[in-house]
Design a protein around this motif. Structure first.
Motif, short mmCIF file in Angstrom:
data_model
loop_
_atom_site.label_atom_id
_atom_site.label_comp_id
_atom_site.label_asym_id
_atom_site.label_seq_id
_atom_site.Cartn_x
_atom_site.Cartn_y
_atom_site.Cartn_z
N LEU A 5 0.71 -1.12 0.05
CA LEU A 5 -0.02 0.00 0.06
C LEU A 5 1.01 1.23 -0.07
CD1 LEU A 5 -2.99 0.61 0.24
CD2 LEU A 5 -2.71 0.89 2.68
N ILE A 6 0.53 2.14 -0.82
CA ILE A 6 1.70 3.36 -1.01
C ILE A 6 0.88 4.41 0.25
CG2 ILE A 6 2.19 5.21 -2.34
CD1 ILE A 6 1.06 3.40 -4.89
N ALA A 8 0.87 7.97 1.22
CA ALA A 8 1.29 9.35 0.74
C ALA A 8 2.02 10.33 1.86
CB ALA A 8 0.09 9.78 0.33
N LEU A 29 3.64 -1.10 3.94
CA LEU A 29 3.58 0.27 3.47
C LEU A 29 4.99 0.62 2.94
CD1 LEU A 29 2.01 2.05 6.50
CD2 LEU A 29 0.59 1.28 4.60
N THR A 31 6.70 4.16 1.32
CA THR A 31 6.35 5.60 0.90
C THR A 31 6.40 6.17 -0.40
OG1 THR A 31 8.74 6.31 1.34
CG2 THR A 31 7.34 6.13 3.52
N GLN A 32 5.60 7.06 -0.78
CA GLN A 32 5.81 7.69 -2.06
C GLN A 32 6.94 8.17 -2.38
OE1 GLN A 32 2.77 10.83 -2.00
NE2 GLN A 32 4.07 12.22 -0.63
N ALA A 55 -4.33 10.85 -1.27
CA ALA A 55 -4.19 9.42 -1.32
C ALA A 55 -4.74 9.27 -2.76
CB ALA A 55 -5.43 9.02 -0.52
N ALA A 58 -1.01 9.98 -4.68
CA ALA A 58 -0.23 8.68 -4.41
C ALA A 58 -0.79 7.64 -5.38
CB ALA A 58 -0.10 8.31 -3.01
N ALA A 59 -2.00 7.27 -5.30
CA ALA A 59 -2.59 6.06 -6.12
C ALA A 59 -2.38 6.23 -7.68
CB ALA A 59 -3.86 6.02 -5.86
N GLY A 62 1.40 6.41 -8.54
CA GLY A 62 2.26 5.12 -8.17
C GLY A 62 1.59 3.91 -8.70
N ALA A 66 -3.49 3.12 -2.22
CA ALA A 66 -2.99 4.14 -1.56
C ALA A 66 -3.55 4.55 -0.02
CB ALA A 66 -2.71 5.32 -2.11
N ALA A 68 -3.38 7.63 2.88
CA ALA A 68 -2.89 8.94 3.30
C ALA A 68 -3.50 9.33 4.63
CB ALA A 68 -3.56 9.96 2.36
#
Length: 228
Positions: A5-6, A8, A29, A31-32, A55, A58-59, A62, A66, A68
């Motif tokens: 999971l990214i 943010a 997790l 990080t972005q 969020a 970042a989604a 990436g 994501a 946030a």
């Protein structure tokens, strides 16, 4: 391989807290910043709007799900300030230059807040709470973002106390435990904090709404909706 999971955020301390809180779902997790994703703009006046914007950003960048976190300290006597500007409180006031590191900004934020509260010495005048808004999306255009909120109430101290945590933790006295948020051992904090409350609610939603009762596939780390 765990599901990824990214996050943010590029805040290492926030990453450690959230990773510990979300680990029961078998999710890792990242990080972005580790993916070369720049930070999103946060122009909004509410935690939920900023968290959602981060969020989705970042989604999108990436190309994956994501998470946030938008959080901050809200002081009753200041009308909820510093609120969504908590991380930039001293920067906005011109007491710290743009681009300064967190090791400079965090103490300056604390000092500036104490200066704003100096004329309010009574505990009843110094009520404050941390707010955490977590938003998780399956993809950038997810029409059903998961949104979880948590609060952690206390009173502002007259001077910082404690070495744990980050941000305003040294200033918030937690009456139920007789110490500041920064004096609490991390394992205790991770069970009662605003972020812990929000994360528990988010975990419950992810289990039900994202179907995470089943563990990730060992070979692929796939999310339940992938390959469906």
């Amino acid at each position: 391989m765990p599901r990824q999971l990214i996050l943010a955020s590029n805040n290492a301390k926030k990453l450690r807290e959230l990773q510990a809180l979300i680990a029961p779902l078998g999710v890792d997790l990242v990080t972005q910043g580790a993916l070369g994703i720049a930070e999103a703009e946060e122009p909004h006046v509410t935690f939920v709007e900023n968290a959602l914007a981060k969020a989705r950003h970042a989604a999108r960048e990436g190309n994956g799900p994501a998470l946030a976190d938008d959080s901050g300290l809200c002081v009753d006597a200041l009308g909820g300030a510093p609120g969504v500007r908590s991380a930039r409180y001293a920067v906005d006031a011109g007491r710290v230059p743009e681009g300064a590191g967190r090791d400079v900004i965090d103490p300056a934020n604390n000092a500036w807040l104490l200066a704003q509260m100096a004329h309010l010495p009574q505990p009843a005048q110094r009520r404050a709470h941390f707010t955490c808004l977590l938003v998780a999306v399956r993809h950038a255009d997810d029409p059903e973002p998961l949104i979880a909120e948590g609060h952690w109430s206390g009173e502002l101290l007259a001077a910082p106390q404690g070495e744990h945590g980050f941000g305003y933790d040294p200033l918030l006295w937690i009456p139920t435990h007789g110490m500041s948020a920064a004096q609490l051992p991390p394992d205790i904090k991770n069970g009662i904090s605003h972020r812990a409350v929000a994360c528990q609610r988010l975990r419950d939603m992810m289990r039900v709404r994202w179907g995470l009762e089943a563990p990730a596939t060992a070979d692929t780390g796939a999310w339940p909706w992938q390959g469906a």
